[in-house]
Design an enzyme around this catalytic site. Structure first.
Site, PDB file in Angstrom:
ATOM      1  N   SER A 133       0.858  -1.177   0.000  1.00 54.24           N
ATOM      2  CA  SER A 133       0.000   0.000   0.000  1.00 54.24           C
ATOM      3  C   SER A 133       0.897   1.230   0.000  1.00 54.24           C
ATOM      4  O   SER A 133       1.853   1.314  -0.770  1.00 54.24           O
ATOM      5  CB  SER A 133      -0.934  -0.036   1.212  1.00 54.24           C
ATOM      6  OG  SER A 133      -1.798   1.077   1.228  1.00 54.24           O
ATOM      7  N   TYR A 147      -5.485   7.495  -6.801  1.00 54.34           N
ATOM      8  CA  TYR A 147      -4.449   6.624  -6.229  1.00 54.34           C
ATOM      9  C   TYR A 147      -4.794   6.297  -4.783  1.00 54.34           C
ATOM     10  O   TYR A 147      -4.748   5.132  -4.370  1.00 54.34           O
ATOM     11  CB  TYR A 147      -3.081   7.299  -6.315  1.00 54.34           C
ATOM     12  CG  TYR A 147      -1.977   6.494  -5.658  1.00 54.34           C
ATOM     13  CD1 TYR A 147      -1.393   5.419  -6.319  1.00 54.34           C
ATOM     14  CD2 TYR A 147      -1.533   6.801  -4.379  1.00 54.34           C
ATOM     15  CE1 TYR A 147      -0.394   4.664  -5.716  1.00 54.34           C
ATOM     16  CE2 TYR A 147      -0.537   6.058  -3.767  1.00 54.34           C
ATOM     17  CZ  TYR A 147       0.035   4.999  -4.446  1.00 54.34           C
ATOM     18  OH  TYR A 147       1.019   4.249  -3.843  1.00 54.34           O
ATOM     19  N   LYS A 151      -5.647   2.538  -2.935  1.00 56.83           N
ATOM     20  CA  LYS A 151      -4.927   1.996  -1.782  1.00 56.83           C
ATOM     21  C   LYS A 151      -5.824   1.857  -0.558  1.00 56.83           C
ATOM     22  O   LYS A 151      -5.672   0.909   0.229  1.00 56.83           O
ATOM     23  CB  LYS A 151      -3.712   2.877  -1.464  1.00 56.83           C
ATOM     24  CG  LYS A 151      -2.634   2.851  -2.549  1.00 56.83           C
ATOM     25  CD  LYS A 151      -2.135   1.437  -2.841  1.00 56.83           C
ATOM     26  CE  LYS A 151      -0.971   1.431  -3.810  1.00 56.83           C
ATOM     27  NZ  LYS A 151      -0.494   0.059  -4.120  1.00 56.83           N
TER      28      LYS A 151
END
Length: 269
Positions: A133, A147, A151
């Protein structure tokens, strides 16, 4: 000797950790979109290294790659979901194609690998799944919305998987690195077409980032080796000192906000 399966091993953390595992005598099945990027590792390590061509967004191909790795080495001890890239741009700027592609690689790619290895890990009653992550997996930052979303999704998935696997023995660790000099923001990154109105936000974000010098990713190798050798590895693991200050600030602010609004929240009874 441990046997690893690592996605996104052509560069960045994937390559660093693959090389470190091989250098200490472990076996590694490594995936890349272009297997030519792995030729030097194959030549140097012979039958302890297996190069696999893989696009992690292709679910049947993921299952086939995992099957080939198991057929070659017999089992897997460490599985590293590393494949991913950065999408830079404001949420408003992001196209549907860019958003879907980000989630397909960073989240669904990791999901497909996770699903492919779970029957093996569960049946063999041991193994360690590392989900790569980011500090952006617990905090969100301007120009990284999609993004961050990928994650955060990976972290929620991984926490659930850890609980589901717990009775069987395998462990899950969410690896949350700080800023390192990988290709995450380089050639593999995707950038949106900027909207002029967001120029001040973009410049402020860039100014903050420019004040940090990314560390050499090779320094993470001995840390990751110790992590996978640990008898009781953690569910979450920061890599480097940087994430601690960020996380501590984020959680202080969150707790303060929840406490401030608790009287109103508790009226909903």
């Amino acid at each position: 000797m441990k046997t690893w399966f690592i996605t996104g091993a052509s560069r960045g953390f994937g390559r660093v950790w693959a090389r470190a595992a091989l250098d200490r005598g472990d076996r590694v099945a490594a995936t890349a979109r272009d297997p030519r990027t792995l030729e030097d590792l194959a030549q140097a390590h012979g039958d302890r290294f297996l190069a696999l061509t893989l696009d992690v967004t292709d679910r049947p191909a993921v299952f086939a790659a995992v099957s080939r790795a198991v057929d070659t080495f017999g089992h897997l001890d460490v599985v590293v979901n590393n494949a991913g890239y950065g999408l830079f741009g404001m949420v408003e700027e992001t196209t549907e194609q860019q958003a879907r592609a980000q989630m397909e690689t960073n989240f669904f790619g990791a999901l497909w690998v996770t699903q492919a290895v779970l029957p093996l890990l569960r049946a063999q009653a041991h193994g360690h799944l590392l989900q790569v992550s980011s500090i952006g997996g617990i905090g969100a930052f301007p120009s990284l919305g999609l993004y961050n979303a990928s994650k955060w999704a990976l972290e929620g998935l991984s926490e659930a998987v850890a609980a589901e696997l717990a009775p069987f023995g395998p462990r899950v660790t969410i690896v949350e690195p700080g800023p390192y000099g990988t290709d995450w923001s380089g050639g593999s990154a995707v950038h949106t077409d900027p909207i002029e109105a967001y120029k001040p936000v973009r410049e402020a974000r860039q100014a903050g980032a420019s004040g940090r010098t990314p560390a050499d990713p090779t320094v993470t190798a001995p840390v990751i080796l110790q992590l996978v050798d640990a008898e009781r590895p953690p569910l979450r693991f920061f890599v480097g000192p940087y994430p601690y200050a960020v996380a501590e600030k984020l959680y202080r602010e969150r707790l303060a906000t929840w406490d401030e609004w608790r009287p109103l929240a508790e009226q909903a009874v």
